[in-house]
Design an enzyme around this catalytic site. Structure first.
Site, PDB file in Angstrom:
ATOM      1  N   ARG A 231     -14.026  -0.161  -6.119  1.00 11.66           N
ATOM      2  CA  ARG A 231     -13.879   1.048  -6.917  1.00 11.66           C
ATOM      3  C   ARG A 231     -13.106   1.161  -8.393  1.00 11.66           C
ATOM      4  O   ARG A 231     -13.552   1.381  -8.988  1.00 11.66           O
ATOM      5  CB  ARG A 231     -13.754   2.401  -5.983  1.00 11.66           C
ATOM      6  CG  ARG A 231     -11.931   1.939  -5.513  1.00 11.66           C
ATOM      7  CD  ARG A 231     -11.799   3.159  -5.048  1.00 11.66           C
ATOM      8  NE  ARG A 231     -12.596   3.728  -3.578  1.00 11.66           N
ATOM      9  CZ  ARG A 231     -12.084   4.738  -2.536  1.00 11.66           C
ATOM     10  NH1 ARG A 231     -10.795   5.384  -3.005  1.00 11.66           N
ATOM     11  NH2 ARG A 231     -12.141   4.742  -1.451  1.00 11.66           N
TER      12      ARG A 231
ATOM     13  N   ASN B 240       1.776  -1.704  -9.301  1.00 16.76           N
ATOM     14  CA  ASN B 240       0.229  -1.722  -8.847  1.00 16.76           C
ATOM     15  C   ASN B 240      -0.906  -0.832  -9.964  1.00 16.76           C
ATOM     16  O   ASN B 240      -0.202  -0.064 -10.273  1.00 16.76           O
ATOM     17  CB  ASN B 240      -0.053  -0.408  -7.176  1.00 16.76           C
ATOM     18  CG  ASN B 240      -1.639  -0.718  -7.058  1.00 16.76           C
ATOM     19  OD1 ASN B 240      -2.478  -0.972  -7.941  1.00 16.76           O
ATOM     20  ND2 ASN B 240      -1.135  -1.137  -5.411  1.00 16.76           N
TER      21      ASN B 240
ATOM     22  N   ARG C 194     -10.584  -3.730  -3.213  1.00 16.30           N
ATOM     23  CA  ARG C 194     -11.305  -2.700  -2.645  1.00 16.30           C
ATOM     24  C   ARG C 194     -13.055  -3.265  -1.823  1.00 16.30           C
ATOM     25  O   ARG C 194     -13.455  -3.879  -2.624  1.00 16.30           O
ATOM     26  CB  ARG C 194     -11.368  -1.458  -2.491  1.00 16.30           C
ATOM     27  CG  ARG C 194      -9.920  -0.766  -2.532  1.00 16.30           C
ATOM     28  CD  ARG C 194     -10.162   0.520  -3.043  1.00 16.30           C
ATOM     29  NE  ARG C 194     -10.883   1.417  -1.738  1.00 16.30           N
ATOM     30  CZ  ARG C 194      -9.987   2.323  -0.627  1.00 16.30           C
ATOM     31  NH1 ARG C 194      -9.046   1.991  -1.143  1.00 16.30           N
ATOM     32  NH2 ARG C 194     -10.665   1.971   0.507  1.00 16.30           N
TER      33      ARG C 194
ATOM     34  N   GLU D 173       6.253  -3.835   4.950  1.00 14.67           N
ATOM     35  CA  GLU D 173       6.351  -2.758   3.613  1.00 14.67           C
ATOM     36  C   GLU D 173       6.107  -1.171   4.558  1.00 14.67           C
ATOM     37  O   GLU D 173       4.930  -1.438   5.053  1.00 14.67           O
ATOM     38  CB  GLU D 173       4.949  -2.688   2.394  1.00 14.67           C
ATOM     39  CG  GLU D 173       4.751  -1.364   1.442  1.00 14.67           C
ATOM     40  CD  GLU D 173       3.906  -2.312   0.544  1.00 14.67           C
ATOM     41  OE1 GLU D 173       3.536  -2.815   0.355  1.00 14.67           O
ATOM     42  OE2 GLU D 173       3.626  -1.233  -0.280  1.00 14.67           O
TER      43      GLU D 173
ATOM     44  N   HIS E 274      -5.530   1.029 -10.443  1.00 14.89           N
ATOM     45  CA  HIS E 274      -6.085   2.852 -11.705  1.00 14.89           C
ATOM     46  C   HIS E 274      -5.884   2.350 -13.550  1.00 14.89           C
ATOM     47  O   HIS E 274      -6.482   3.774 -13.936  1.00 14.89           O
ATOM     48  CB  HIS E 274      -4.438   4.271 -11.062  1.00 14.89           C
ATOM     49  CG  HIS E 274      -4.795   4.577  -9.810  1.00 14.89           C
ATOM     50  ND1 HIS E 274      -6.136   4.174  -9.064  1.00 14.89           N
ATOM     51  CD2 HIS E 274      -4.222   4.288  -9.127  1.00 14.89           C
ATOM     52  CE1 HIS E 274      -6.179   4.931  -8.025  1.00 14.89           C
ATOM     53  NE2 HIS E 274      -4.780   4.700  -7.916  1.00 14.89           N
TER      54      HIS E 274
ATOM     55  N   THR F 143      -5.473   4.298   0.565  1.00  7.83           N
ATOM     56  CA  THR F 143      -4.672   3.784   1.949  1.00  7.83           C
ATOM     57  C   THR F 143      -3.766   4.713   2.968  1.00  7.83           C
ATOM     58  O   THR F 143      -3.348   5.542   2.282  1.00  7.83           O
ATOM     59  CB  THR F 143      -3.930   2.627   1.429  1.00  7.83           C
ATOM     60  OG1 THR F 143      -4.069   2.324   0.635  1.00  7.83           O
ATOM     61  CG2 THR F 143      -4.124   1.659   2.921  1.00  7.83           C
TER      62      THR F 143
ATOM     63  N   GLU G  67      -3.561  -6.730  -2.652  1.00  3.17           N
ATOM     64  CA  GLU G  67      -3.128  -5.731  -1.759  1.00  3.17           C
ATOM     65  C   GLU G  67      -4.747  -6.511  -1.185  1.00  3.17           C
ATOM     66  O   GLU G  67      -6.332  -6.202  -1.958  1.00  3.17           O
ATOM     67  CB  GLU G  67      -3.758  -4.269  -1.971  1.00  3.17           C
ATOM     68  CG  GLU G  67      -2.334  -3.875  -1.101  1.00  3.17           C
ATOM     69  CD  GLU G  67      -2.389  -2.322  -1.195  1.00  3.17           C
ATOM     70  OE1 GLU G  67      -1.514  -1.969  -2.792  1.00  3.17           O
ATOM     71  OE2 GLU G  67      -3.095  -1.687  -1.400  1.00  3.17           O
TER      72      GLU G  67
ATOM     73  N   HIS H 185       3.483   3.581  -0.711  1.00  3.08           N
ATOM     74  CA  HIS H 185       2.997   4.764  -1.061  1.00  3.08           C
ATOM     75  C   HIS H 185       3.098   6.124  -1.807  1.00  3.08           C
ATOM     76  O   HIS H 185       4.137   6.393  -0.696  1.00  3.08           O
ATOM     77  CB  HIS H 185       2.536   5.116   0.095  1.00  3.08           C
ATOM     78  CG  HIS H 185       0.924   4.855  -0.540  1.00  3.08           C
ATOM     79  ND1 HIS H 185       0.711   6.857  -0.244  1.00  3.08           N
ATOM     80  CD2 HIS H 185      -0.739   4.199  -0.075  1.00  3.08           C
ATOM     81  CE1 HIS H 185      -0.713   7.197  -0.663  1.00  3.08           C
ATOM     82  NE2 HIS H 185      -1.071   5.412  -0.568  1.00  3.08           N
TER      83      HIS H 185
ATOM     84  N   HIS I 273      -5.328  -3.818  -5.317  1.00  2.00           N
ATOM     85  CA  HIS I 273      -6.322  -3.685  -4.437  1.00  2.00           C
ATOM     86  C   HIS I 273      -7.279  -3.931  -4.908  1.00  2.00           C
ATOM     87  O   HIS I 273      -8.420  -3.059  -5.403  1.00  2.00           O
ATOM     88  CB  HIS I 273      -6.084  -2.788  -3.704  1.00  2.00           C
ATOM     89  CG  HIS I 273      -6.596  -2.756  -1.918  1.00  2.00           C
ATOM     90  ND1 HIS I 273      -6.568  -1.056  -2.039  1.00  2.00           N
ATOM     91  CD2 HIS I 273      -7.378  -2.920  -1.567  1.00  2.00           C
ATOM     92  CE1 HIS I 273      -6.808  -1.259  -0.797  1.00  2.00           C
ATOM     93  NE2 HIS I 273      -7.417  -2.159  -0.531  1.00  2.00           N
TER      94      HIS I 273
HETATM   95  N1  PXP Z   1       1.428   0.044  -1.438  1.00  2.00           N
HETATM   96  C1  PXP Z   1       0.724   0.225  -0.505  1.00  2.00           C
HETATM   97  C2  PXP Z   1       0.461  -1.128   0.643  1.00  2.00           C
HETATM   98  C3  PXP Z   1      -0.682   0.853  -0.943  1.00  2.00           C
HETATM   99  O1  PXP Z   1      -1.600   0.697  -0.266  1.00  2.00           O
HETATM  100  C4  PXP Z   1      -0.330   1.449  -2.151  1.00  2.00           C
HETATM  101  C5  PXP Z   1      -1.559   2.176  -2.774  1.00  2.00           C
HETATM  102  O2  PXP Z   1      -2.721   1.622  -3.311  1.00  2.00           O
HETATM  103  C6  PXP Z   1       0.657   1.685  -2.765  1.00  2.00           C
HETATM  104  C7  PXP Z   1       1.741  -0.050  -2.934  1.00  2.00           C
HETATM  105  C8  PXP Z   1       0.764   1.878  -4.002  1.00  2.00           C
HETATM  106  O3  PXP Z   1       0.535   3.768  -4.142  1.00  2.00           O
HETATM  107  P1  PXP Z   1       0.474   4.258  -5.558  1.00  2.00           P
HETATM  108  O4  PXP Z   1      -0.441   4.564  -6.025  1.00  2.00           O
HETATM  109  O5  PXP Z   1       0.690   5.920  -4.628  1.00  2.00           O
HETATM  110  O6  PXP Z   1       2.053   4.789  -5.817  1.00  2.00           O
END
Ligand code: PXP
Length: 240
Positions: free
Chosen positions: A50, A8, A46, A152, A11, A102, A71, A192, A44
């Site tokens: 953001r 992901n 959003r 997931e 960030h 999330t 996402e 997550h 994602h």
């Molecule tokens: N999977 C999903 C569905 C999420 O919402 C997130 C956070 O955006 C992640 C995975 C990744 O989580 P993390 O950034 O904590 O690794």
């Protein structure tokens, strides 16, 4: 069977948005993650934009070579964008404006009708659907009824657990729910809060297909570079 890694890249865009500049570019991040061996790229979009924005998802759609997993919430405006972008996969998540990230899975028991509607629309456009849910039987049962093949499991409670007892309890639950969902014929992913310390135990769960990880990889990239951070995570998953 080796567990896959989806990275992901939200960030990377968070850092860009801190200055509202052009860099760092999430597109370049996606390319580096793929070079390092990531099996899919997740972003994602959003509702508050953001981090990842509309232009990012358009560009990612064109350049991601592995699998582009968008996402998204079940908000109609976001769904309209997804139908234009046509990602390889859409992961439906709950979204609250003020949350930091999330929190919790999508409640497919309470929102059965609306989520089913969204699933049907996305599947009609040949977009594979992945539902981000809490590891609970009643949630998994509803997914099965929606004719969705991929879930997931939210690993937030596991990643937040502090004591050995609580960690074991959360791991056991994830393992049992993975087995339960697999027996129903579902593909099981998880994500997550996973990081370089807690990923090994999750990677040992039989039947787990893919781990989706963002924050810890992007954080590690600050010290050792993104390519190394992704490789390190892949090695940890493979070793277990
Ligand atoms: N999977 C999903 C569905 C999420 O919402 C997130 C956070 O955006 C992640 C995975 C990744 O989580 P993390 O950034 O904590 O690794």
């Amino acid at each position: 069977m080796t567990i896959k890694l989806g990275v992901n890249i939200d960030h990377v865009a968070t850092l860009r948005e801190a200055r509202k500049e052009k860099e760092p570019d999430p597109l370049l991040a996606a390319e580096i993650c793929e070079q390092a061996g990531a099996d899919s790229i997740i972003a994602h979009l959003r509702e508050d934009r953001r981090h990842i924005n509309d232009t990012d998802v358009k560009r990612l759609r064109k350049t991601v070579k592995t699998r582009f997993n968008l996402e998204m919430s079940i908000d109609q405006k976001i769904i309209d964008i997804a139908l234009k972008i046509k990602p390889d996969q859409a992961t439906l998540v709950p979204e609250r404006r003020r949350e930091i990230t999330t929190e919790g899975g999508l409640d497919v028991v309470r929102q059965f009708n609306r989520v089913s509607q969204v699933v049907e629309i996305l599947q009609k456009w040949n977009i594979k659907v992945n539902l981000f849910i809490d590891p609970a039987k009643e949630q998994i049962d509803q997914v099965k009824k929606m004719h969705v093949h991929c879930i997931e499991l939210h690993t937030g409670s596991y990643s937040k657990a502090q004591s050995h007892l609580k960690i074991k309890k959360e791991l056991d639950k994830l393992q049992r729910m993975t087995r339960y969902a697999r027996n129903l014929g579902l593909v099981v992913n998880a994500g997550h809060g996973l990081n370089y310390e807690n990923v090994t135990a999750i990677s040992k769960i039989p039947g787990m297909e893919e781990l989706n990880i963002g924050h810890s990889i992007v954080s590690r990239a600050v010290w050792i570079g993104l390519e190394n951070a992704v490789r390190e995570m892949i090695n940890l998953i493979k070793k277990s």
